[in-house]
Design a protein around this motif. Structure first.
Motif, PDB file in Angstrom:
ATOM      1  N   GLY A   1       0.768  -1.239   0.000  1.00  0.00           N
ATOM      2  CA  GLY A   1       0.000   0.000   0.000  1.00  0.00           C
ATOM      3  C   GLY A   1       0.795   1.283   0.000  1.00  0.00           C
ATOM      4  O   GLY A   1       0.209   2.364  -0.007  1.00  0.00           O
ATOM      5  N   ASP A   2       2.138   1.222   0.018  1.00  0.00           N
ATOM      6  CA  ASP A   2       2.951   2.442   0.036  1.00  0.00           C
ATOM      7  C   ASP A   2       3.594   2.621  -1.339  1.00  0.00           C
ATOM      8  O   ASP A   2       4.572   1.939  -1.663  1.00  0.00           O
ATOM      9  CB  ASP A   2       4.029   2.330   1.117  1.00  0.00           C
ATOM     10  N   PRO A   3       3.092   3.552  -2.157  1.00  0.00           N
ATOM     11  CA  PRO A   3       3.606   3.689  -3.525  1.00  0.00           C
ATOM     12  C   PRO A   3       5.091   4.052  -3.590  1.00  0.00           C
ATOM     13  O   PRO A   3       5.830   3.487  -4.401  1.00  0.00           O
ATOM     14  CB  PRO A   3       2.736   4.809  -4.111  1.00  0.00           C
ATOM     15  N   SER A   4       5.543   5.003  -2.791  1.00  0.00           N
ATOM     16  CA  SER A   4       6.954   5.405  -2.839  1.00  0.00           C
ATOM     17  C   SER A   4       7.864   4.254  -2.462  1.00  0.00           C
ATOM     18  O   SER A   4       8.921   4.033  -3.088  1.00  0.00           O
ATOM     19  CB  SER A   4       7.200   6.600  -1.909  1.00  0.00           C
ATOM     20  N   HIS A   5       7.465   3.510  -1.444  1.00  0.00           N
ATOM     21  CA  HIS A   5       8.248   2.342  -1.043  1.00  0.00           C
ATOM     22  C   HIS A   5       8.273   1.309  -2.166  1.00  0.00           C
ATOM     23  O   HIS A   5       9.307   0.674  -2.418  1.00  0.00           O
ATOM     24  CB  HIS A   5       7.663   1.734   0.225  1.00  0.00           C
ATOM     25  N   ALA A   6       7.151   1.154  -2.851  1.00  0.00           N
ATOM     26  CA  ALA A   6       7.077   0.184  -3.960  1.00  0.00           C
ATOM     27  C   ALA A   6       8.037   0.559  -5.076  1.00  0.00           C
ATOM     28  O   ALA A   6       8.717  -0.303  -5.647  1.00  0.00           O
ATOM     29  CB  ALA A   6       5.645   0.107  -4.483  1.00  0.00           C
ATOM     30  N   LEU A   7       8.099   1.845  -5.413  1.00  0.00           N
ATOM     31  CA  LEU A   7       9.017   2.303  -6.465  1.00  0.00           C
ATOM     32  C   LEU A   7      10.459   2.017  -6.076  1.00  0.00           C
ATOM     33  O   LEU A   7      11.233   1.469  -6.877  1.00  0.00           O
ATOM     34  CB  LEU A   7       8.821   3.795  -6.710  1.00  0.00           C
ATOM     35  N   ASN A   8      10.831   2.380  -4.860  1.00  0.00           N
ATOM     36  CA  ASN A   8      12.214   2.169  -4.416  1.00  0.00           C
ATOM     37  C   ASN A   8      12.554   0.693  -4.311  1.00  0.00           C
ATOM     38  O   ASN A   8      13.661   0.270  -4.650  1.00  0.00           O
ATOM     39  CB  ASN A   8      12.438   2.863  -3.078  1.00  0.00           C
ATOM     40  N   ARG A   9      11.591  -0.099  -3.856  1.00  0.00           N
ATOM     41  CA  ARG A   9      11.832  -1.540  -3.732  1.00  0.00           C
ATOM     42  C   ARG A   9      12.040  -2.172  -5.104  1.00  0.00           C
ATOM     43  O   ARG A   9      12.895  -3.042  -5.274  1.00  0.00           O
ATOM     44  CB  ARG A   9      10.652  -2.194  -3.008  1.00  0.00           C
ATOM     45  N   TRP A  10      11.274  -1.718  -6.094  1.00  0.00           N
ATOM     46  CA  TRP A  10      11.450  -2.263  -7.448  1.00  0.00           C
ATOM     47  C   TRP A  10      12.825  -1.912  -7.989  1.00  0.00           C
ATOM     48  O   TRP A  10      13.510  -2.752  -8.564  1.00  0.00           O
ATOM     49  CB  TRP A  10      10.362  -1.724  -8.385  1.00  0.00           C
ATOM     50  N   ARG A  11      13.239  -0.670  -7.820  1.00  0.00           N
ATOM     51  CA  ARG A  11      14.551  -0.269  -8.336  1.00  0.00           C
ATOM     52  C   ARG A  11      15.680  -1.031  -7.635  1.00  0.00           C
ATOM     53  O   ARG A  11      16.639  -1.464  -8.284  1.00  0.00           O
ATOM     54  CB  ARG A  11      14.752   1.243  -8.168  1.00  0.00           C
ATOM     55  N   GLU A  12      15.560  -1.196  -6.341  1.00  0.00           N
ATOM     56  CA  GLU A  12      16.592  -1.945  -5.617  1.00  0.00           C
ATOM     57  C   GLU A  12      16.656  -3.380  -6.113  1.00  0.00           C
ATOM     58  O   GLU A  12      17.735  -3.924  -6.346  1.00  0.00           O
ATOM     59  CB  GLU A  12      16.304  -1.903  -4.116  1.00  0.00           C
ATOM     60  N   GLY A  13      15.496  -4.011  -6.261  1.00  0.00           N
ATOM     61  CA  GLY A  13      15.463  -5.387  -6.738  1.00  0.00           C
ATOM     62  C   GLY A  13      15.962  -5.526  -8.158  1.00  0.00           C
ATOM     63  O   GLY A  13      16.506  -6.567  -8.541  1.00  0.00           O
ATOM     64  N   ALA A  14      15.784  -4.474  -8.967  1.00  0.00           N
ATOM     65  CA  ALA A  14      16.215  -4.506 -10.370  1.00  0.00           C
ATOM     66  C   ALA A  14      17.667  -4.081 -10.534  1.00  0.00           C
ATOM     67  O   ALA A  14      18.184  -4.084 -11.658  1.00  0.00           O
ATOM     68  CB  ALA A  14      15.313  -3.607 -11.213  1.00  0.00           C
ATOM     69  N   GLY A  15      18.337  -3.705  -9.452  1.00  0.00           N
ATOM     70  CA  GLY A  15      19.748  -3.313  -9.536  1.00  0.00           C
ATOM     71  C   GLY A  15      19.965  -1.949 -10.162  1.00  0.00           C
ATOM     72  O   GLY A  15      21.042  -1.673 -10.707  1.00  0.00           O
ATOM     73  N   ILE A  16      18.962  -1.068 -10.086  1.00  0.00           N
ATOM     74  CA  ILE A  16      19.082   0.291 -10.641  1.00  0.00           C
ATOM     75  C   ILE A  16      19.593   1.194  -9.527  1.00  0.00           C
ATOM     76  O   ILE A  16      18.837   1.579  -8.630  1.00  0.00           O
ATOM     77  CB  ILE A  16      17.728   0.783 -11.185  1.00  0.00           C
ATOM     78  N   ARG A  17      20.867   1.530  -9.572  1.00  0.00           N
ATOM     79  CA  ARG A  17      21.495   2.203  -8.428  1.00  0.00           C
ATOM     80  C   ARG A  17      22.237   3.490  -8.775  1.00  0.00           C
ATOM     81  O   ARG A  17      22.677   4.210  -7.888  1.00  0.00           O
ATOM     82  CB  ARG A  17      22.474   1.238  -7.748  1.00  0.00           C
ATOM     83  N   LYS A  18      22.414   3.798 -10.042  1.00  0.00           N
ATOM     84  CA  LYS A  18      23.198   4.976 -10.407  1.00  0.00           C
ATOM     85  C   LYS A  18      22.391   6.254 -10.212  1.00  0.00           C
ATOM     86  O   LYS A  18      21.194   6.300 -10.496  1.00  0.00           O
ATOM     87  CB  LYS A  18      23.669   4.875 -11.856  1.00  0.00           C
ATOM     88  N   ASP A  19      23.072   7.303  -9.724  1.00  0.00           N
ATOM     89  CA  ASP A  19      22.477   8.626  -9.612  1.00  0.00           C
ATOM     90  C   ASP A  19      23.120   9.551 -10.631  1.00  0.00           C
ATOM     91  O   ASP A  19      24.265   9.345 -11.054  1.00  0.00           O
ATOM     92  CB  ASP A  19      22.681   9.197  -8.205  1.00  0.00           C
ATOM     93  N   SER A  20      22.394  10.585 -10.994  1.00  0.00           N
ATOM     94  CA  SER A  20      22.922  11.527 -11.978  1.00  0.00           C
ATOM     95  C   SER A  20      23.893  12.503 -11.319  1.00  0.00           C
ATOM     96  O   SER A  20      23.744  12.864 -10.155  1.00  0.00           O
ATOM     97  CB  SER A  20      21.771  12.300 -12.624  1.00  0.00           C
ATOM     98  N   ASP A  21      24.904  12.927 -12.086  1.00  0.00           N
ATOM     99  CA  ASP A  21      25.831  13.960 -11.634  1.00  0.00           C
ATOM    100  C   ASP A  21      25.316  15.350 -11.990  1.00  0.00           C
ATOM    101  O   ASP A  21      25.756  16.347 -11.423  1.00  0.00           O
ATOM    102  CB  ASP A  21      27.208  13.746 -12.288  1.00  0.00           C
TER     103      ASP A  21
END
Length: 581
Positions: A514-534
């Protein structure tokens, strides 16, 4: 192997390699962007692998040609045997004169049949032997798997330029990818995402006084998006659904206003200034996003049942024009996390270019997909039981204050919620408190303290209602009756997509909790999407536009002129002059 005279040897064995499943089809399952990357980044390794594939293909074709030749010869022998059998059958079915006359020919045919059966046996043996030595493609498949596994790892670690981002994040490419390949693409690039929460179901909350429209009403915003296949601005939606005259009239709500003055006030709000900006048109012509979080509390619909779409910031920065408040990739809560994205001709963005997140475990009505009971007119059933039970207990029975405030309250202090609820079960039963939220309210020490302060005062019943209203609002209790005989939200939407296969999206992530923001972050973590922009604009500073830039005001003058024309037609200026006189 042997063939009896009476057997029919004309049935051919299936050719197991007539349509080989080899490296050619295997490579096609690799995303195009990885194949393109390997051509430029691993040319030498790719050439070696290509040579191996060509050699495997040569052996396959050579084996196939020989196999086909043996099969054709076997068919010819089988046809001859059929003819000899027919001659023997005709002799054996003939009369005595025929048998005497053709006896020598009969013996010759019998001998030829025996000889040809032997040749057929050898042909079958040759085919069977060839099957045992047919080319093995497993090694080539293993090499291909290893090659593309290495390429994917190289891809993730590779650097990038703005030109790389622009090439990889086109609408066409993103729309063609599966969820898994989408994640693989993003692992090389900055992983910041922009989100847009939809209005689907009853809008049961509003996080700001500036965005309360539609609260308590039933909305089908997500279904409308599915029908269209695109996410559009409010102006873009109006322009798509109607003629320009009808769109502008509805956009200004001319059917709702009662005077020219009210119409001009609405015009100023939509085209000129409002509480957010001095350029209302730039606001209403933009698709609005939040960066790095989902603003469901402020803009969403149903708590615990929020549907939202997420796009990579790299896509927005490289393909579109953007502005609004704050930096494109800068995420935080609050009203100023509001990114404005402009699309050509107000055409919006294809949903398939993003990822749609749908709750998996919300319990919803099988008819509407809402968590709540909805009437025939689209209105929710307002929930009162959690308040009525307490008011009935206090004002309909004796001893309520003594039991809950004087007796239970001191014993509830410092206990966790479940132990407080267990301790109060006897009192709940005595006073008929069965609603779960009502029970939680009656073991909340702050609520009980306020009940004690209001005890015996004038308007005590109304005061109780206010106390409970504030408590339920703060703790997030449902304001409406929940759906009867519900199903899971995933089941509801899967049934919807089965009924409307043309609306099924290419990328859906079902999330739990039920927490959308947590769901987005959890998906990215599970998918290995970790780079941030400079760089907050990812190298596309020239794509940033202010409120008064041409890209943010496309069609404004033309639509503004049309708006004045429609207002003049509906509320002529002479009417205003008459009123003033």
């Amino acid at each position: 192997m042997s063939n009896e005279e009476g057997n029919n040897p004309t049935h051919m064995k299936e050719n197991p390699m007539s349509v080989p499943s080899d490296a050619e089809s295997q490579a096609k399952n690799v995303p195009l962007f990885i194949r393109e990357f390997s051509r430029s980044d691993s040319k030498e390794e790719r050439d070696v692998l290509a040579a191996s594939i060509r050699e495997s293909r040569r052996k396959r074709d050579e084996w196939q040609a020989e196999h086909d030749g043996r099969s054709v010869e076997r068919e010819r022998l089988a046809a001859e045997l059929d003819g000899l059998r027919n001659e023997i059958a005709a002799y054996e079915n003939g009369g005595l004169v025929t048998k005497v006359k053709d006896f020598l020919a009969y013996r010759s045919v019998k001998a030829e049949l025996k000889e040809k059966l032997g040749v057929l046996d050898k042909s079958d043996d040759a085919i069977a032997d060839a099957e045992e030595i047919k080319p093995d493609f497993e090694e080539t498949r293993r090499l291909l798997d290893a090659f593309y596994t290495d390429e994917k790892e190289k891809w993730e670690k590779a650097g990038y330029t703005p030109e790389d981002i622009a090439k990889q994040f086109t609408e066409e490419r993103l729309s063609s990818l599966s969820v898994e390949d989408y994640a693989l693409l993003m692992r090389r690039f900055p992983g910041e995402m922009l989100t847009h929460v939809t209005r689907q179901g009853i809008r049961d909350h509003a996080g700001t006084i500036w965005h309360t429209a539609g609260e308590g009403k039933y909305h089908k915003g997500f279904e409308s998006m599915l029908e269209d296949g695109r996410l559009r601005s409010s102006l873009g939606i109006a322009l798509k659904e109607r003629s320009k005259e009808e769109a502008v009239s509805r956009f200004l709500r001319l059917d709702k206003v009662n005077s020219r003055e009210d119409a001009l006030t609405m015009l100023a709000k939509k085209f000129e200034s409002n509480v957010i900006t001095d350029n209302g048109f730039a606001d209403t012509s933009a698709v609005h996003f939040a960066a790095e979080t989902v603003m469901d509390e402020m803009y969403g619909s149903e708590k615990g049942n929020e549907i939202f779409v997420a796009f990579p910031a790299a896509y927005v920065a490289s393909q579109l024009r953007f502005g609004g408040h704050g930096r494109l990739t800068e995420g935080h809560g609050g009203v100023w996390n509001d990114k404005w994205v402009y699309t050509k001709d107000h055409e919006g963005m294809p949903l398939d270019a993003g990822i749609v997140f749908i709750p998996e475990d919300a319990m919803v009505s099988p008819k509407t997909g809402s968590r709540y009971e909805i009437g025939d007119e689209g209105e929710p059933s307002v929930r009162t039981r959690h308040i009525d039970e307490i008011l009935d207990a206090r004002f309909g029975k004796n001893g309520f204050i003594q039991k809950f405030v004087q007796d239970l309250s001191p014993r509830l202090a410092k206990l966790p919620l479940q132990e407080r609820l267990s301790l109060a079960q006897g009192a709940f039963k005595e006073f008929g408190i069965t609603d779960a939220d009502a029970q939680k309210a009656l073991v909340d020490l702050d609520v009980l303290e306020k009940f004690a302060d209001a005890w015996g005062s004038d308007g005590e019943r109304d005061e109780y209602g206010k106390i409970l209203g504030k408590y339920y609002g703060k703790c997030g209790a449902d304001r409406y009756e929940v759906a009867k005989e519900p199903i899971s939200s995933k089941e509801y939407w899967e049934q919807y997509f089965q009924q409307h296969p043309e609306r099924r999206l290419s990328k859906v992530v079902y999330y739990r909790g039920g927490d959308p923001s947590h769901a987005l972050n959890r998906w990215r973590e599970g998918a290995g999407i970790r780079k941030d922009s400079d760089d907050w604009n990812l190298g596309f500073s020239d794509h940033y536009v202010g409120e008064n830039a041409p890209e943010a005001n496309e069609g404004k003058e033309r639509l503004l002129s049309l708006a004045h024309k429609l207002i003049d037609e509906r509320f002529p200026a002479t009417e205003m002059a008459t009123e003033e006189a």
